[in-house]
Design a protein around this motif. Sequence first.
Motif, PDB file in Angstrom:
ATOM      1  N   VAL A   1       0.861  -1.175   0.000  1.00 36.93           N
ATOM      2  CA  VAL A   1       0.000   0.000   0.000  1.00 36.93           C
ATOM      3  C   VAL A   1       0.902   1.231   0.000  1.00 36.93           C
ATOM      4  CG1 VAL A   1      -1.711   1.346   1.283  1.00 36.93           C
ATOM      5  CG2 VAL A   1      -1.907  -1.142   1.182  1.00 36.93           C
ATOM      6  N   PHE A   2       0.664   2.133  -0.952  1.00 36.43           N
ATOM      7  CA  PHE A   2       1.512   3.305  -1.132  1.00 36.43           C
ATOM      8  C   PHE A   2       0.652   4.571  -1.106  1.00 36.43           C
ATOM      9  CE2 PHE A   2       3.433  -0.329  -3.141  1.00 36.43           C
ATOM     10  CZ  PHE A   2       4.776  -0.260  -2.775  1.00 36.43           C
ATOM     11  N   HIS A   3       1.257   5.678  -0.665  1.00 34.99           N
ATOM     12  CA  HIS A   3       0.539   6.950  -0.587  1.00 34.99           C
ATOM     13  C   HIS A   3       1.261   8.034  -1.372  1.00 34.99           C
ATOM     14  CE1 HIS A   3      -1.275   4.973   2.951  1.00 34.99           C
ATOM     15  NE2 HIS A   3      -2.311   5.762   2.714  1.00 34.99           N
ATOM     16  N   VAL A   4       0.469   8.906  -1.977  1.00 35.51           N
ATOM     17  CA  VAL A   4       0.982  10.133  -2.576  1.00 35.51           C
ATOM     18  C   VAL A   4       0.177  11.296  -1.999  1.00 35.51           C
ATOM     19  CG1 VAL A   4       1.824   9.071  -4.704  1.00 35.51           C
ATOM     20  CG2 VAL A   4      -0.527   9.907  -4.591  1.00 35.51           C
ATOM     21  N   PRO A   5       0.729  12.515  -2.013  1.00 35.56           N
ATOM     22  CA  PRO A   5       0.003  13.656  -1.439  1.00 35.56           C
ATOM     23  C   PRO A   5      -1.275  13.953  -2.216  1.00 35.56           C
ATOM     24  CG  PRO A   5       2.334  14.180  -1.772  1.00 35.56           C
ATOM     25  CD  PRO A   5       2.068  12.892  -2.495  1.00 35.56           C
ATOM     26  N   PHE A   6      -2.330  14.287  -1.468  1.00 36.98           N
ATOM     27  CA  PHE A   6      -3.564  14.760  -2.084  1.00 36.98           C
ATOM     28  C   PHE A   6      -3.404  16.247  -2.372  1.00 36.98           C
ATOM     29  CE2 PHE A   6      -7.987  16.208  -2.171  1.00 36.98           C
ATOM     30  CZ  PHE A   6      -8.604  15.191  -2.889  1.00 36.98           C
ATOM     31  N   PRO A   7      -3.862  16.724  -3.522  1.00 35.23           N
ATOM     32  CA  PRO A   7      -3.665  18.139  -3.844  1.00 35.23           C
ATOM     33  C   PRO A   7      -4.512  19.056  -2.969  1.00 35.23           C
ATOM     34  CG  PRO A   7      -4.978  17.067  -5.547  1.00 35.23           C
ATOM     35  CD  PRO A   7      -4.517  15.981  -4.623  1.00 35.23           C
ATOM     36  N   VAL A   8      -3.838  19.786  -2.094  1.00 37.85           N
ATOM     37  CA  VAL A   8      -4.475  20.786  -1.234  1.00 37.85           C
ATOM     38  C   VAL A   8      -3.614  22.043  -1.340  1.00 37.85           C
ATOM     39  CG1 VAL A   8      -5.248  21.391   1.084  1.00 37.85           C
ATOM     40  CG2 VAL A   8      -5.343  18.999   0.320  1.00 37.85           C
ATOM     41  N   GLU A   9      -4.007  22.962  -2.193  1.00 34.77           N
ATOM     42  CA  GLU A   9      -3.179  24.140  -2.427  1.00 34.77           C
ATOM     43  C   GLU A   9      -3.025  24.981  -1.178  1.00 34.77           C
ATOM     44  OE1 GLU A   9      -3.532  26.353  -5.962  1.00 34.77           O
ATOM     45  OE2 GLU A   9      -4.096  24.634  -7.214  1.00 34.77           O
ATOM     46  N   LEU A  10      -4.029  24.972  -0.309  1.00 34.12           N
ATOM     47  CA  LEU A  10      -3.954  25.712   0.938  1.00 34.12           C
ATOM     48  C   LEU A  10      -2.786  25.230   1.798  1.00 34.12           C
ATOM     49  CD1 LEU A  10      -5.585  27.944   2.457  1.00 34.12           C
ATOM     50  CD2 LEU A  10      -6.793  26.088   3.626  1.00 34.12           C
ATOM     51  N   GLN A  11      -2.410  23.966   1.616  1.00 36.77           N
ATOM     52  CA  GLN A  11      -1.307  23.390   2.369  1.00 36.77           C
ATOM     53  C   GLN A  11      -0.051  23.203   1.514  1.00 36.77           C
ATOM     54  OE1 GLN A  11      -2.842  19.835   4.244  1.00 36.77           O
ATOM     55  NE2 GLN A  11      -4.409  20.951   5.375  1.00 36.77           N
ATOM     56  N   GLY A  12      -0.072  23.819   0.341  1.00 35.67           N
ATOM     57  CA  GLY A  12       1.144  23.857  -0.464  1.00 35.67           C
ATOM     58  C   GLY A  12       1.332  22.739  -1.461  1.00 35.67           C
ATOM     59  N   THR A  13       0.283  21.951  -1.728  1.00 36.32           N
ATOM     60  CA  THR A  13       0.394  20.865  -2.703  1.00 36.32           C
ATOM     61  C   THR A  13      -0.582  21.099  -3.839  1.00 36.32           C
ATOM     62  OG1 THR A  13       1.012  19.288  -0.970  1.00 36.32           O
ATOM     63  CG2 THR A  13       0.306  18.370  -3.081  1.00 36.32           C
ATOM     64  N   THR A  14      -0.066  21.303  -5.042  1.00 33.44           N
ATOM     65  CA  THR A  14      -0.915  21.498  -6.208  1.00 33.44           C
ATOM     66  C   THR A  14      -1.234  20.158  -6.857  1.00 33.44           C
ATOM     67  OG1 THR A  14       0.948  21.696  -7.739  1.00 33.44           O
ATOM     68  CG2 THR A  14       0.209  23.727  -6.631  1.00 33.44           C
ATOM     69  N   ALA A  15      -2.198  20.185  -7.772  1.00 32.30           N
ATOM     70  CA  ALA A  15      -2.525  18.967  -8.519  1.00 32.30           C
ATOM     71  C   ALA A  15      -1.321  18.491  -9.323  1.00 32.30           C
ATOM     72  CB  ALA A  15      -3.716  19.230  -9.432  1.00 32.30           C
ATOM     73  N   GLU A  16      -0.578  19.430  -9.889  1.00 29.54           N
ATOM     74  CA  GLU A  16       0.606  19.078 -10.671  1.00 29.54           C
ATOM     75  C   GLU A  16       1.643  18.381  -9.795  1.00 29.54           C
ATOM     76  OE1 GLU A  16      -0.912  22.020 -10.704  1.00 29.54           O
ATOM     77  OE2 GLU A  16      -1.815  21.877 -12.713  1.00 29.54           O
ATOM     78  N   GLN A  17       1.818  18.863  -8.581  1.00 29.33           N
ATOM     79  CA  GLN A  17       2.779  18.241  -7.673  1.00 29.33           C
ATOM     80  C   GLN A  17       2.323  16.847  -7.251  1.00 29.33           C
ATOM     81  OE1 GLN A  17       2.741  21.494  -4.849  1.00 29.33           O
ATOM     82  NE2 GLN A  17       4.832  22.119  -5.388  1.00 29.33           N
ATOM     83  N   SER A  18       1.020  16.682  -7.061  1.00 33.32           N
ATOM     84  CA  SER A  18       0.489  15.372  -6.686  1.00 33.32           C
ATOM     85  C   SER A  18       0.697  14.358  -7.812  1.00 33.32           C
ATOM     86  CB  SER A  18      -0.991  15.494  -6.329  1.00 33.32           C
ATOM     87  OG  SER A  18      -1.491  14.263  -5.862  1.00 33.32           O
ATOM     88  N   ILE A  19       0.413  14.783  -9.042  1.00 31.82           N
ATOM     89  CA  ILE A  19       0.638  13.893 -10.190  1.00 31.82           C
ATOM     90  C   ILE A  19       2.117  13.576 -10.327  1.00 31.82           C
ATOM     91  CG2 ILE A  19       0.539  13.730 -12.711  1.00 31.82           C
ATOM     92  CD1 ILE A  19      -2.175  13.312 -11.396  1.00 31.82           C
ATOM     93  N   ALA A  20       2.975  14.571 -10.116  1.00 33.54           N
ATOM     94  CA  ALA A  20       4.420  14.338 -10.188  1.00 33.54           C
ATOM     95  C   ALA A  20       4.861  13.337  -9.128  1.00 33.54           C
ATOM     96  CB  ALA A  20       5.167  15.657 -10.021  1.00 33.54           C
ATOM     97  N   ALA A  21       4.270  13.426  -7.922  1.00 30.66           N
ATOM     98  CA  ALA A  21       4.600  12.482  -6.860  1.00 30.66           C
ATOM     99  C   ALA A  21       4.166  11.064  -7.225  1.00 30.66           C
ATOM    100  CB  ALA A  21       3.940  12.915  -5.559  1.00 30.66           C
ATOM    101  N   LEU A  22       3.014  10.947  -7.887  1.00 32.90           N
ATOM    102  CA  LEU A  22       2.553   9.624  -8.325  1.00 32.90           C
ATOM    103  C   LEU A  22       3.507   9.034  -9.353  1.00 32.90           C
ATOM    104  CD1 LEU A  22       0.419   7.389  -8.354  1.00 32.90           C
ATOM    105  CD2 LEU A  22      -0.878   8.738 -10.025  1.00 32.90           C
ATOM    106  N   LYS A  23       3.935   9.854 -10.297  1.00 35.63           N
ATOM    107  CA  LYS A  23       4.874   9.367 -11.313  1.00 35.63           C
ATOM    108  C   LYS A  23       6.224   9.004 -10.690  1.00 35.63           C
ATOM    109  CE  LYS A  23       2.664  11.827 -15.159  1.00 35.63           C
ATOM    110  NZ  LYS A  23       2.787  12.908 -16.178  1.00 35.63           N
TER     111      LYS A  23
END
Length: 425
Positions: free
Chosen positions: A165-187
């Motif tokens: 089981v693996f986790h990547v950040p959920f995109p929450v811009e208020l907490q500094g994580t954008t959708a682009e960063q979340s997708i990058a983390a998944l890749k």
Amino acid sequence: MTATSLTDRKNAAISRGVGMTTQIYADRAENAEIWDKEGNRYIDFAAGIAVVNTGHRHPRVIEAVKAQLDRFTHTCHQVVPYENYVELAERLNEIVPGNFAKKTIFVTTGAEAVENAVKIARAATGRQAVVAFGGAFHGRTFMGMALTGKVVPYKVGFGAMPADVFHVPFPVELQGTTAEQSIAALKKLFAADVDPNRVAAIIIEPVQGEGGFYPATTGFLKQIREICDQHGILLIADEVQTGFARTGKLFAMEHHGVVADLTTMAKGLGGGFPIAAVTGRAEIMDAPGPGGLGGTYAGNPLGVAAAHAVLDVIKDEDLCNRATSLGNRLKQRLESLCEKVPEIVDIRGPGFMNAVEFNDAETKLPSADFANRVRLKALEKGLILLTCGVHGNVIRFLAPLTVQDEVFAEALDILEASIIEARSA
């Protein structure tokens, strides 16, 4: 019997692991109101954590369950099946998003639905790994804990979690994580930690529940769908909390035009009676062999009867549009406070799945203390609220969609007063 003496009995008899948000002991409830054992009346903005979307004891739900009680209460569908189980599966196959043949199974809880969705995904793909998101909540069973992206209180002290089981950040811009960063983390995960060809499924809440009521964007969900298609990964939509009109649609994924392969649901489906389900592509749902899925109480006749009534009420009372109307009124009231309450940093949520997030006015850091002060002030005034979020600084609103207009207006007045008073507490 006073609440204090009941609490003493509770502490002596029940494991402390069963946490309690309030010391209110319910005596009776009706629609959006609860009366405790001492006769005090409360407005319920928790709805059993999004369970009674159709209100406490909706007359049509009660009538349906009483009618079923007069016929039979349990046979175990795997031993002696019954028609209303089959009929409810047919209804879910029709209404769950996706223009393809579907099949359904029934279980009892949301955690069971998630567990079975993972089992089905593994059986269908021949793969083992599952990817989830930080801040997610998927249940308290071991696989549910492993998928959940919050340690305290859900994982702490319970030892090793299931593997793969693996986790990547959920995109929450208020907490500094954008959708682009979340997708990058998944890749990056696929490049560094797990071969995507070993991944059976990616599971996501279209709006994170316990994680803080953060909605996923359409663009993000479309990218996740594309990545799943690219690598032969199944997409599981966890609609346990978002389902059944809560977000202004029957299912939250309908807001995005993105279709999951498997959808888990529970909570609002039963209107207060335990029932959960997994609905998905027919060929995927048929991957496990006979006997691989089910449970003694799975699809209990009373829960099935309640679910039929819930679906009828949602349609006949237009609760999807009602959710949008209520949510808009709530968000407008909260927005009117922003100038007076600098602790408010965000107001969000589709339909009537709304939240307000608080930071400390001076440090700008998440303030669980302020959120809890608001909750306690509201409780003193007779309004039940729930907090959530990884930092505990979010108040979520989950009142029944059937809440009476006058009760809703009273609740908004209490909420505003509680937020104002929390500033000076």
